[in-house]
Scaffold this active site. Structure first.
Site, PDB file in Angstrom:
ATOM      1  N   LYS A   1       0.829  -1.207   0.000  1.00 19.30           N
ATOM      2  CA  LYS A   1       0.000   0.000   0.000  1.00 19.30           C
ATOM      3  C   LYS A   1       0.862   1.254   0.000  1.00 19.30           C
ATOM      4  O   LYS A   1       0.606   2.207  -0.751  1.00 19.30           O
ATOM      5  CB  LYS A   1      -0.901   0.011   1.236  1.00 19.30           C
ATOM      6  N   ASN A   2       1.905   1.268   0.805  1.00 20.36           N
ATOM      7  CA  ASN A   2       2.732   2.459   0.944  1.00 20.36           C
ATOM      8  C   ASN A   2       3.619   2.712  -0.262  1.00 20.36           C
ATOM      9  O   ASN A   2       4.259   3.768  -0.348  1.00 20.36           O
ATOM     10  CB  ASN A   2       3.577   2.374   2.219  1.00 20.36           C
TER      11      ASN A   2
ATOM     12  N   ASP B   1       5.366   0.871  12.095  1.00 18.00           N
ATOM     13  CA  ASP B   1       4.118   0.232  11.692  1.00 18.00           C
ATOM     14  C   ASP B   1       3.987  -1.199  12.213  1.00 18.00           C
ATOM     15  O   ASP B   1       2.902  -1.779  12.150  1.00 18.00           O
ATOM     16  CB  ASP B   1       3.986   0.218  10.162  1.00 18.00           C
TER      17      ASP B   1
ATOM     18  N   ARG C   1      -4.527  10.411   4.723  1.00 15.02           N
ATOM     19  CA  ARG C   1      -3.384  11.307   4.823  1.00 15.02           C
ATOM     20  C   ARG C   1      -2.491  11.244   3.586  1.00 15.02           C
ATOM     21  O   ARG C   1      -1.907  12.243   3.170  1.00 15.02           O
ATOM     22  CB  ARG C   1      -2.561  10.965   6.072  1.00 15.02           C
TER      23      ARG C   1
ATOM     24  N   ARG D   1       1.782  14.656  12.773  1.00 12.66           N
ATOM     25  CA  ARG D   1       2.509  14.357  11.541  1.00 12.66           C
ATOM     26  C   ARG D   1       2.428  15.595  10.657  1.00 12.66           C
ATOM     27  O   ARG D   1       1.738  15.618   9.652  1.00 12.66           O
ATOM     28  CB  ARG D   1       1.916  13.132  10.840  1.00 12.66           C
ATOM     29  N   PRO D   2       3.139  16.658  11.065  1.00 11.69           N
ATOM     30  CA  PRO D   2       3.007  17.924  10.353  1.00 11.69           C
ATOM     31  C   PRO D   2       3.538  17.830   8.928  1.00 11.69           C
ATOM     32  O   PRO D   2       4.423  17.032   8.625  1.00 11.69           O
ATOM     33  CB  PRO D   2       3.855  18.885  11.191  1.00 11.69           C
ATOM     34  N   ILE D   3       2.964  18.670   8.049  1.00 14.20           N
ATOM     35  CA  ILE D   3       3.423  18.693   6.664  1.00 14.20           C
ATOM     36  C   ILE D   3       4.447  19.806   6.449  1.00 14.20           C
ATOM     37  O   ILE D   3       4.730  20.181   5.321  1.00 14.20           O
ATOM     38  CB  ILE D   3       2.236  18.847   5.694  1.00 14.20           C
ATOM     39  N   ASP D   4       5.025  20.295   7.538  1.00 10.40           N
ATOM     40  CA  ASP D   4       6.010  21.374   7.434  1.00 10.40           C
ATOM     41  C   ASP D   4       7.178  20.991   6.533  1.00 10.40           C
ATOM     42  O   ASP D   4       7.683  21.821   5.767  1.00 10.40           O
ATOM     43  CB  ASP D   4       6.552  21.755   8.817  1.00 10.40           C
TER      44      ASP D   4
ATOM     45  N   CYS E   1      -5.004   8.063  10.152  1.00 12.08           N
ATOM     46  CA  CYS E   1      -4.986   7.575  11.529  1.00 12.08           C
ATOM     47  C   CYS E   1      -4.496   8.644  12.494  1.00 12.08           C
ATOM     48  O   CYS E   1      -3.574   9.404  12.194  1.00 12.08           O
ATOM     49  CB  CYS E   1      -4.071   6.350  11.651  1.00 12.08           C
TER      50      CYS E   1
ATOM     51  N   ARG F   1      -8.157  -0.196   5.793  1.00  6.17           N
ATOM     52  CA  ARG F   1      -7.319   0.770   5.085  1.00  6.17           C
ATOM     53  C   ARG F   1      -5.983   0.161   4.665  1.00  6.17           C
ATOM     54  O   ARG F   1      -5.363   0.642   3.708  1.00  6.17           O
ATOM     55  CB  ARG F   1      -7.047   2.001   5.960  1.00  6.17           C
TER      56      ARG F   1
END
Length: 417
Positions: free
Chosen positions: A22-23, A304, A92, A121-124, A116, A396
């Site tokens: 999936k990833n 994970d 996400r 989990r910032p997108i900075d 989740c 998911r």
């Protein structure tokens, strides 16, 4: 809402194949928007997250179809660079579309992503990298808008080896002018798989899978056919379930090199592990020994697999210590495990697992994807019947997990409330 009902105590035995990751599939599907030509992505798992990504591509204007295990994307008619917020909130990984859409159209508008709830989990890192490539960023009313007449190569040093940021920046840099160098890049196998797909499409990427990635920008990408790598997290989950139930399972189509950290810990706990090319076999005939684990970016122990590994350790002989160094809120499954008789205490980012003789079946609820997998493993180990709710999280990331496990001898069924 559906639930799994599991009658524990059945050792898993048999042979099964690992399906695609999936990833790896999600960023590769996102990358298809960078070309106008048809792309065929093979061995794509039939998961909720994949369905959401396919729906997003369709909403943008692409024609998307599934033929058996392949997803075929015809991206020529994509005209919109606005990712629908309702779909964005469901997954996400939709943030992966920021780089490709910006590179192709010079603009993109996305809402803050969902997924989740396992910590901040910032997108900075994504936004900082896009700015370094020449994009202007505007954040307002829960949306992020990136614009650029043309992206330009640059040197980008990530403060943390973020997988998502590394992949997003590779995709954006692929169509930028000049050379981009990403330092402290994430090294996960899924990043190398993305680069391999893009290179098939005409990109010029070197070093993916190492901590320094070099991208020479090109002006055009063409279509390609690509088969994604096996899912190392699904493989690890099944191996843990087999060992935890004192069974014997052989996985085919796997990649042992992607699971070195897990296989080492299994051996440390007393589990027999053998590998051969794309085959992994585990066998466990007696209780595990306690094992200490610290999660870290690849090639370290994967975050994970922390929750599934904890479930397997609940009946190990002795006391195990698990340190979670990637996400700060990834122990939400602990309360549910204790309902089943596990002896686990948490202090900030450390969990102490004291092995008990037996878990007992109970009604529990998954609150995130990998925590849900942990509860399924606990149910397979437990005495009596366990009911696992919250399957929308498990769906998911695991394709028909009940069927997969039942083929290995598990007494598990999916029921509707």
């Amino acid at each position: 809402m559906d639930a799994f009902e599991i009658r524990g105590g059945q050792p898993l035995r048999g042979e099964t194949r690992v399906y695609g990751a999936k990833n790896a599939a999600l960023p590769i599907l996102a990358a298809t928007v960078m070309t106008e030509e048809t792309c065929v992505i093979e061995d794509v798992p039939d998961l909720e997250d994949v369905k959401v990504m396919m729906d997003i591509l369709r909403t943008l204007g692409a024609k998307v179809e599934r033929v058996e295990d392949a997803v075929i994307v015809h991206p020529k008619d994509i005209r919109s660079a606005n990712v629908p917020p309702d779909l964005m909130r469901r997954m996400r990984s939709s943030i992966f579309l920021m780089g490709p859409l910006l590179a192709r159209f010079g603009e993109v508008r996305v809402s803050k992503p969902g997924g989740c709830v396992i910590g901040q989990r910032p997108i900075d890192y994504h936004l900082r990298g896009m700015r370094a490539l020449g994009a202007s960023i505007e954040e307002k009313h829960g949306f992020v808008r990136c614009t650029s007449h043309r992206l330009f190569g640059n040197e980008i040093i990530l403060d943390f080896p973020s997988v998502g940021a590394t992949e997003n920046l590779i995709m954006a840099a692929t169509l930028a002018d000049g050379e981009t160098v990403i330092e402290n890049a994430a090294r996960e196998p899924e990043i190398l798989d993305l680069a391999n797909f893009l290179n098939k499409c005409g990109a010029n990427i070197e070093g993916a899978g190492d901590d320094t990635v070099r991208i020479q920008g090109v002006h055009h990408l063409h279509g390609a056919t690509h088969r994604i790598i096996p899912d190392r997290i699904v493989a690890g989950t099944i191996l843990l379930a087999a060992a935890a139930t004192r069974g014997k399972v052989t996985l085919t189509g796997a990649e042992p090199a992607h699971l070195t950290a897990l296989l080492s810990k299994l051996r440390e706990g007393g589990v027999r592990v053998s590998t051969d090319h794309d085959i992994i076999t585990v066998e466990c005939l007696k209780p595990w020994r306690a094992v200490d684990v610290r999660t870290s970016p690849y090639p370290g122990f994967p975050t994970d697999l922390q929750a599934p590994f904890m479930a397997a350790l609940t009946t190990a002989v002795g006391t195990s210590v698990i340190r979670e160094s990637v996400f700060e809120a990834r122990f939400k499954h602990v309360n549910e495990l204790t309902r089943m008789g596990a002896d686990v205490s948490v202090d900030l980012q450390t969990a102490v697992v004291r092995g008990v003789a037996q878990l007992s079946g109970a009604s529990v609820e998954a609150t995130d994807l990998r925590g849900g997998a942990a509860l399924v493993i606990a149910g397979l180990m437990a005495d009596g019947t366990t009911r696992v709710e919250g399957l929308q999280h498990i769906d998911r990331g695991y394709q028909q997990l009940d069927v997969y496990l039942r083929d290995l001898g598990a007494a598990i069924v999916r029921v509707s409330s």
